[in-house]
Every structure is written in C-alpha cells, then in structure tokens.
Design a protein around this motif. Structure first.
Motif, PDB file in Angstrom:
ATOM      1  N   ASP A 199      24.943   0.557  -0.241  1.00 45.43           N
ATOM      2  CA  ASP A 199      23.948   0.860  -1.270  1.00 45.43           C
ATOM      3  C   ASP A 199      22.572   0.961  -0.634  1.00 45.43           C
ATOM      4  OD1 ASP A 199      24.978  -1.825  -1.121  1.00 45.43           O
ATOM      5  OD2 ASP A 199      23.609  -2.469  -2.686  1.00 45.43           O
ATOM      6  N   ALA A 200      21.900   2.061  -0.962  1.00 43.24           N
ATOM      7  CA  ALA A 200      20.557   2.342  -0.449  1.00 43.24           C
ATOM      8  C   ALA A 200      19.586   2.375  -1.617  1.00 43.24           C
ATOM      9  CB  ALA A 200      20.535   3.681   0.291  1.00 43.24           C
ATOM     10  N   TYR A 201      18.310   2.067  -1.326  1.00 45.75           N
ATOM     11  CA  TYR A 201      17.288   1.986  -2.370  1.00 45.75           C
ATOM     12  C   TYR A 201      16.005   2.620  -1.851  1.00 45.75           C
ATOM     13  CZ  TYR A 201      20.695  -1.367  -4.023  1.00 45.75           C
ATOM     14  OH  TYR A 201      21.870  -1.953  -4.425  1.00 45.75           O
ATOM     15  N   SER A 202      15.517   3.618  -2.594  1.00 47.07           N
ATOM     16  CA  SER A 202      14.299   4.318  -2.172  1.00 47.07           C
ATOM     17  C   SER A 202      13.100   3.841  -2.973  1.00 47.07           C
ATOM     18  CB  SER A 202      14.468   5.828  -2.334  1.00 47.07           C
ATOM     19  OG  SER A 202      14.691   6.191  -3.680  1.00 47.07           O
ATOM     20  N   PHE A 203      11.931   3.898  -2.321  1.00 42.90           N
ATOM     21  CA  PHE A 203      10.664   3.475  -2.918  1.00 42.90           C
ATOM     22  C   PHE A 203       9.619   4.554  -2.631  1.00 42.90           C
ATOM     23  CE2 PHE A 203      13.136  -0.200  -1.759  1.00 42.90           C
ATOM     24  CZ  PHE A 203      13.031  -1.055  -2.855  1.00 42.90           C
ATOM     25  N   ASP A 204       8.998   5.069  -3.690  1.00 40.97           N
ATOM     26  CA  ASP A 204       8.001   6.135  -3.553  1.00 40.97           C
ATOM     27  C   ASP A 204       6.829   5.876  -4.483  1.00 40.97           C
ATOM     28  OD1 ASP A 204       9.147   8.578  -1.860  1.00 40.97           O
ATOM     29  OD2 ASP A 204      10.816   7.669  -2.957  1.00 40.97           O
ATOM     30  N   LEU A 205       5.704   6.530  -4.154  1.00 41.81           N
ATOM     31  CA  LEU A 205       4.488   6.352  -4.953  1.00 41.81           C
ATOM     32  C   LEU A 205       4.589   7.047  -6.295  1.00 41.81           C
ATOM     33  CD1 LEU A 205       1.540   5.350  -5.188  1.00 41.81           C
ATOM     34  CD2 LEU A 205       0.845   7.522  -4.121  1.00 41.81           C
ATOM     35  N   ASP A 206       5.177   8.244  -6.318  1.00 39.75           N
ATOM     36  CA  ASP A 206       5.178   9.021  -7.557  1.00 39.75           C
ATOM     37  C   ASP A 206       6.505   9.734  -7.752  1.00 39.75           C
ATOM     38  OD1 ASP A 206       5.082  11.177  -5.748  1.00 39.75           O
ATOM     39  OD2 ASP A 206       2.888  11.305  -5.882  1.00 39.75           O
ATOM     40  N   SER A 224       0.821  -1.206   0.000  1.00 37.18           N
ATOM     41  CA  SER A 224       0.000   0.000   0.000  1.00 37.18           C
ATOM     42  C   SER A 224       0.859   1.262   0.000  1.00 37.18           C
ATOM     43  CB  SER A 224      -0.898   0.021   1.227  1.00 37.18           C
ATOM     44  OG  SER A 224      -1.549   1.278   1.370  1.00 37.18           O
ATOM     45  N   TYR A 225       0.341   2.299  -0.644  1.00 37.10           N
ATOM     46  CA  TYR A 225       1.020   3.603  -0.652  1.00 37.10           C
ATOM     47  C   TYR A 225       1.161   4.176   0.759  1.00 37.10           C
ATOM     48  CZ  TYR A 225      -3.286   6.208   0.325  1.00 37.10           C
ATOM     49  OH  TYR A 225      -4.406   6.722   0.931  1.00 37.10           O
ATOM     50  N   LYS A 226       0.336   3.699   1.686  1.00 36.56           N
ATOM     51  CA  LYS A 226       0.410   4.195   3.061  1.00 36.56           C
ATOM     52  C   LYS A 226       1.717   3.811   3.746  1.00 36.56           C
ATOM     53  CE  LYS A 226      -4.617   4.136   3.709  1.00 36.56           C
ATOM     54  NZ  LYS A 226      -5.747   3.584   4.497  1.00 36.56           N
ATOM     55  N   ASP A 227       2.386   2.792   3.203  1.00 35.15           N
ATOM     56  CA  ASP A 227       3.652   2.342   3.778  1.00 35.15           C
ATOM     57  C   ASP A 227       4.863   3.034   3.152  1.00 35.15           C
ATOM     58  OD1 ASP A 227       2.462   0.499   5.551  1.00 35.15           O
ATOM     59  OD2 ASP A 227       2.237  -0.941   3.910  1.00 35.15           O
ATOM     60  N   LEU A 228       4.613   4.015   2.287  1.00 34.32           N
ATOM     61  CA  LEU A 228       5.692   4.734   1.615  1.00 34.32           C
ATOM     62  C   LEU A 228       5.838   6.137   2.210  1.00 34.32           C
ATOM     63  CD1 LEU A 228       4.914   3.731  -2.078  1.00 34.32           C
ATOM     64  CD2 LEU A 228       6.516   2.659  -0.490  1.00 34.32           C
ATOM     65  N   PRO A 229       7.007   6.760   2.079  1.00 38.23           N
ATOM     66  CA  PRO A 229       8.210   6.269   1.388  1.00 38.23           C
ATOM     67  C   PRO A 229       9.018   5.316   2.256  1.00 38.23           C
ATOM     68  CG  PRO A 229       8.646   8.428   2.313  1.00 38.23           C
ATOM     69  CD  PRO A 229       7.201   8.131   2.604  1.00 38.23           C
ATOM     70  N   LYS A 230       9.884   4.567   1.600  1.00 38.36           N
ATOM     71  CA  LYS A 230      10.846   3.697   2.278  1.00 38.36           C
ATOM     72  C   LYS A 230      12.208   3.868   1.626  1.00 38.36           C
ATOM     73  CE  LYS A 230       8.559   1.217   5.426  1.00 38.36           C
ATOM     74  NZ  LYS A 230       7.463   2.193   5.589  1.00 38.36           N
ATOM     75  N   ASN A 231      13.235   3.797   2.466  1.00 38.14           N
ATOM     76  CA  ASN A 231      14.603   3.774   1.954  1.00 38.14           C
ATOM     77  C   ASN A 231      15.350   2.716   2.753  1.00 38.14           C
ATOM     78  OD1 ASN A 231      17.344   4.255   1.316  1.00 38.14           O
ATOM     79  ND2 ASN A 231      16.938   6.397   0.864  1.00 38.14           N
ATOM     80  N   LEU A 232      15.767   1.664   2.068  1.00 40.60           N
ATOM     81  CA  LEU A 232      16.436   0.532   2.702  1.00 40.60           C
ATOM     82  C   LEU A 232      17.887   0.493   2.237  1.00 40.60           C
ATOM     83  CD1 LEU A 232      13.621  -2.123   2.084  1.00 40.60           C
ATOM     84  CD2 LEU A 232      13.971  -0.734   4.134  1.00 40.60           C
ATOM     85  N   PRO A 250       3.330   0.601 -10.293  1.00 38.09           N
ATOM     86  CA  PRO A 250       4.724   0.280  -9.942  1.00 38.09           C
ATOM     87  C   PRO A 250       5.345   1.441  -9.174  1.00 38.09           C
ATOM     88  CG  PRO A 250       4.560   0.829 -12.274  1.00 38.09           C
ATOM     89  CD  PRO A 250       3.151   0.786 -11.747  1.00 38.09           C
ATOM     90  N   VAL A 251       6.140   1.126  -8.165  1.00 35.51           N
ATOM     91  CA  VAL A 251       6.754   2.179  -7.357  1.00 35.51           C
ATOM     92  C   VAL A 251       7.882   2.859  -8.125  1.00 35.51           C
ATOM     93  CG1 VAL A 251       6.168   1.210  -5.108  1.00 35.51           C
ATOM     94  CG2 VAL A 251       8.268   0.474  -6.259  1.00 35.51           C
ATOM     95  N   GLN A 252       8.144   4.099  -7.729  1.00 35.73           N
ATOM     96  CA  GLN A 252       9.277   4.861  -8.254  1.00 35.73           C
ATOM     97  C   GLN A 252      10.493   4.572  -7.371  1.00 35.73           C
ATOM     98  OE1 GLN A 252       9.143   7.270 -10.907  1.00 35.73           O
ATOM     99  NE2 GLN A 252       7.110   6.459 -11.356  1.00 35.73           N
ATOM    100  N   MET A 253      11.614   4.275  -8.008  1.00 37.28           N
ATOM    101  CA  MET A 253      12.793   3.828  -7.252  1.00 37.28           C
ATOM    102  C   MET A 253      14.028   4.683  -7.529  1.00 37.28           C
ATOM    103  SD  MET A 253      12.525  -0.340  -7.557  1.00 37.28           S
ATOM    104  CE  MET A 253      14.151  -0.528  -6.788  1.00 37.28           C
ATOM    105  N   GLY A 254      14.947   4.625  -6.599  1.00 33.14           N
ATOM    106  CA  GLY A 254      16.271   5.214  -6.775  1.00 33.14           C
ATOM    107  C   GLY A 254      17.300   4.369  -6.055  1.00 33.14           C
ATOM    108  N   ASP A 281       7.234  12.881  -7.735  1.00 35.02           N
ATOM    109  CA  ASP A 281       7.502  13.948  -6.774  1.00 35.02           C
ATOM    110  C   ASP A 281       8.116  13.376  -5.494  1.00 35.02           C
ATOM    111  OD1 ASP A 281       7.204  16.757  -5.792  1.00 35.02           O
ATOM    112  OD2 ASP A 281       5.844  15.801  -4.359  1.00 35.02           O
ATOM    113  N   GLY A 282       7.561  12.285  -5.010  1.00 33.38           N
ATOM    114  CA  GLY A 282       8.125  11.639  -3.828  1.00 33.38           C
ATOM    115  C   GLY A 282       9.515  11.102  -4.090  1.00 33.38           C
ATOM    116  N   ALA A 283       9.723  10.556  -5.298  1.00 33.70           N
ATOM    117  CA  ALA A 283      11.035  10.016  -5.647  1.00 33.70           C
ATOM    118  C   ALA A 283      12.086  11.111  -5.656  1.00 33.70           C
ATOM    119  CB  ALA A 283      10.978   9.324  -6.999  1.00 33.70           C
ATOM    120  N   ARG A 284      11.707  12.304  -6.135  1.00 29.18           N
ATOM    121  CA  ARG A 284      12.665  13.408  -6.155  1.00 29.18           C
ATOM    122  C   ARG A 284      13.016  13.849  -4.736  1.00 29.18           C
ATOM    123  NH1 ARG A 284      15.492  16.774  -9.861  1.00 29.18           N
ATOM    124  NH2 ARG A 284      17.035  17.650  -8.441  1.00 29.18           N
ATOM    125  N   LYS A 285      12.054  13.821  -3.830  1.00 28.47           N
ATOM    126  CA  LYS A 285      12.336  14.165  -2.439  1.00 28.47           C
ATOM    127  C   LYS A 285      13.301  13.153  -1.809  1.00 28.47           C
ATOM    128  CE  LYS A 285       8.021  16.666  -1.648  1.00 28.47           C
ATOM    129  NZ  LYS A 285       6.687  16.671  -0.987  1.00 28.47           N
TER     130      LYS A 285
END
Length: 442
Positions: free
Chosen positions: A159-166, A124-132, A309-313, A168-172
C-alpha cells in the motif's frame, strides 16, 4: 536446489474444500498450508513466488518515485478515532486490548498511520510531493474466507500513500500510480484492465480497480475489448511529466465492475467491441482529497504562508492474492504454468536414472553451469519413477524442464520442454545450456 534436500510436500489430490483452481493447485504443489480459516503458512515453493512478485512490485514503485518504509501490523485505535473510521469500519476489523488496557487493532489498511507519520515530519509545500509505501501483512476478518489466498483473512499487501499540495498535484500522483500498475502487472504476465470502481470504506471520488480476466473471477466485469489488447506503457515514460494522455487512452473506453456497471453506456459500445467476462481484482487505487488530512490535521504551509490540509491518495496491490490470480489465468489440467518473471525456479532438471554414472554427471554439469550463470534450478535427484517426476514438474509449473536420460546421453543429446507450450526438443547439452542461460525472465 536439490529436490532430495528440499521441502516440497506435493499432494496427489486437493482437499475437498478447495473450490477453485488456484487454491487446489497451491495446496497440491506444496506452496501453502492452511493453519486456520483464511490463514495460511507459506511453504518454501510458495514463498519463493511471493518474494519474486514482491520484488517486481518494489521495483515498479521505486521507478515511479515512491519511497519505501515499513509500518507495524498493530495500530492504536485512537488514530482511527481521529479519522472517524474506528466505529464505522465494521466487524472485519480485528480489535485488540493489550495488558495495559490500550485499544489496538490489527491493521486492515494504513491511511491513519501514514497520515500520522507524515504530519509529524512534513510542514512545508516545498517538501511535496511525497509517495510513501510499504509491503506488509494485513488482516480483515472476512465473514466467509474462501478460495485460498484469493479471499483470506491474513494477506500481504503493498500500500502506497501520496501527499500533494493541491488537486492538480494529487491527480499527477494518481496518474503515476495508474501507469506504474499497468507496468507491474504486465511484468507478471498479466493483462490487468483498469476499471472504474466504488471507493468503499476508503473514501474519495476517484478510484480504479485493476482486473485480471479469468473464468473463475469473483465478479462480472464489462469493458471495451481494446483494453485487453493494449500493451503496458513501459518503464521509459516521463514519470514527472504529463501522464494524463496515457491514462485517458484507457479511461476513455468503457470499463466497469459489476457494482459500477451502466448498461446503457455499455450498449453504446459497438457490439463487436463489447467484452463481458469474469474478473479478479489485483489492485485498487484511490484519490480522496482531504478525507484523512483534514480531521487528522495533516497540514502544510503553502506558498501564501497559510496552512492547508494535504491532498491524499492510496494505492493497493494484493501481493499474496496475485499468486492466485496468476494461477487462475495460467494453468492447465497438469498444473500451474508460471510466467518466467515470477516462477519459483527458472529451470527444473529431471534425472531419469538416478545412480547412472553418465546421467548423474550430465545432471551435475547442467546444475553447476546454470547455477553459476545466475539461474535458479530445482534438480530432481530423487529415485522416484520418471512418470512421477514429470507429474511433479508439470504440477509446480517451472517454465523449463531439462530431461536427462541414459538413451539421450548415449546419443549425445538432452531433452528440453517448454512448460507453457508443451513443446519438446532435443539438442546437445551445451546447446541447451546456452539457450537457457541467454533467456531472460520478464
């Protein structure tokens, strides 16, 4: 730690195949030992520095909201087939078959595995953002491993990996890592300049390399000189606020690696502000959208009830490479000059006449007082000659040297040397101890 009980196999001369200062000095200072081409054993002195660098990286990742886990070094080939990278990655990937004929690989990076972990747990988007993130050994089968830990085949990476809904969140998320990187390199005494970079096999269209300027750098870099003079933002930023202005302050000025260099754009920078130099890459960050989440079906349910699909970095720091970079940026003809924040020991005590009762007593008192105050100390209690002791201390680069000899003891003073400046002064033992105990590593 008493040097007589320590393992410090220093060398008078570097092996002939060591071409750059960091490789030569790490071998001479007994920090590493080559076991195969591009593969090194980390000896006690080198491991102490590696651990201190790793701790700074952890602290800054945690501060920026990333969450640590640990993924294995071996990965299933099938995960990489899902993303389409297994065949595309090239001969740098070490491919392995186990006894059950399962195809594995020694991970050069972890986008696929972290995507698989994420998709199995977050819906769920409610569990975002995450960075592992994790700090783990990697392997890339370089065609020509060289320059010691600067271009080895086996290396330690955060190495870190971010997960966002969109987007805009990915850029943050990207901006948080951008700022965190400025802080962590600054804490190590480095001026790391963010430069627009090629995304390479990781993918995506937004990427920056963090470059440390050094004469022996592996590639040419071009930037506005103000970028080298900017201070790091520091820890007191609003990590979940708008960091775009801090990022824009640096990305608005010209900075590019050789591969991305635009001579026309660089020429538009006022001549007095142009800086052309050599640089060493110590970190690389990417934002790549759905490059992995789409083919690997890492989906979350959005506010409208639809799965997307989530937006990643991804965000890498070369932890073991940083030792080489710091040495390249901070050494002289005598040896390494460690910043206090990463030095293997805070203080080196040199007993100029081992066996002399007064010298031994003063050294023991200093050793016990510094250790009790939480300082790490290397006490040269060997019977080597004074010149050899000085050479070893300068070679291994401890920030402070306390020199205790019979003449000084008779006069009620000891000598203190600042390795970075070469400045020497004398004072009472109590005064020197008080100054060292109050000093703070970065």
């Amino acid at each position: 730690m008493r040097l007589s009980r320590y393992f410090l196999p220093v060398l008078k001369e570097a092996p002939s195949d060591a071409q750059i200062a960091s490789h030569q000095l790490m071998l001479r200072a007994g920090m590493i030992r080559q076991e195969a081409a591009g593969i090194y054993a980390w000896l006690p002195l080198g491991l102490r520095v590696l651990n201190r660098i790793e701790q700074i990286v952890r602290e800054e990742m945690d501060r920026a909201g990333a969450i640590e886990l640990l993924m294995p070094t071996l990965q299933l080939a099938d995960l990489w087939r899902e993303s389409g990278r297994y065949d595309a990655y090239g001969p740098e990937m070490l491919r392995i078959t186990d006894r059950h004929e399962r195809e594995l690989l020694y991970g050069p990076t972890n986008e696929e595995m972290i995507t698989e972990i994420f998709r199995g747990s977050v819906k769920s988007y409610k569990d975002l953002p995450k960075n592992l993130y994790h700090v783990q050994w990697k392997f890339r089968d370089e065609r020509r491993p060289r320059f010691g830990v600067m271009r080895g085949r086996e290396f330690l990476m955060k190495d870190a990996y971010s997960f966002d809904l969109d987007a805009d969140g990915a850029r943050k998320s990207y901006n948080r890592m951008f700022v965190a990187y400025l802080n962590l390199f600054s804490r190590m005494g480095l001026k790391a300049v963010p430069m627009r970079a090629d995304t390479g096999p990781i993918g995506g269209d937004l990427s920056h390399e963090f470059i440390v300027l050094a004469e022996t750098g592996e590639s040419a870099v071009f930037c506005h000189k103000d970028l080298v003079e900017m201070d790091a933002p520091g820890p007191d930023v609003d990590w979940y606020g708008d960091l775009q202005a801090l990022v824009d302050q640096r990305t608005a000025l010209y900075a590019a690696t050789e591969e991305m260099h635009d001579e026309a754009a660089f020429s538009a920078v006022p001549e007095g502000d142009r800086l052309s130099a050599r640089g060493i890459e110590v970190g690389h960050i990417f934002s790549f959208g759905t490059k992995y989440s789409e083919p690997m079906r890492a989906l979350v349910t959005g506010p409208d009830g639809k799965d997307v699909p989530v937006q990643m970095g991804s965000y890498g720091v070369g932890v073991s490479r940083l030792l080489g970079a710091i040495i390249e940026a901070s050494h002289d003809d005598a040896g390494i000059i460690w910043p206090e924040s990463v030095a293997p020991f805070d203080v080196g005590i040199i007993n100029m006449r081992q066996g002399d009762a007064a010298c031994d007593a003063a050294c023991e008192a200093a050793y016990k007082a510094l250790t009790a105050a939480g300082k790490t100390v290397l006490y040269d209690d060997t019977d080597a000659r004074g010149g050899a002791k000085f050479a070893t201390m300068d070679l291994i680069g401890l920030p402070w040297q306390m020199i205790i000899g019979p003449k000084g003891i008779a006069e009620g003073v000891v000598e203190i040397k600042n390795r970075a400046t070469g400045e020497r002064s004398t004072a009472s033992l109590d005064s020197v101890l008080a100054g060292l105990i109050q000093s703070k590593a970065g």
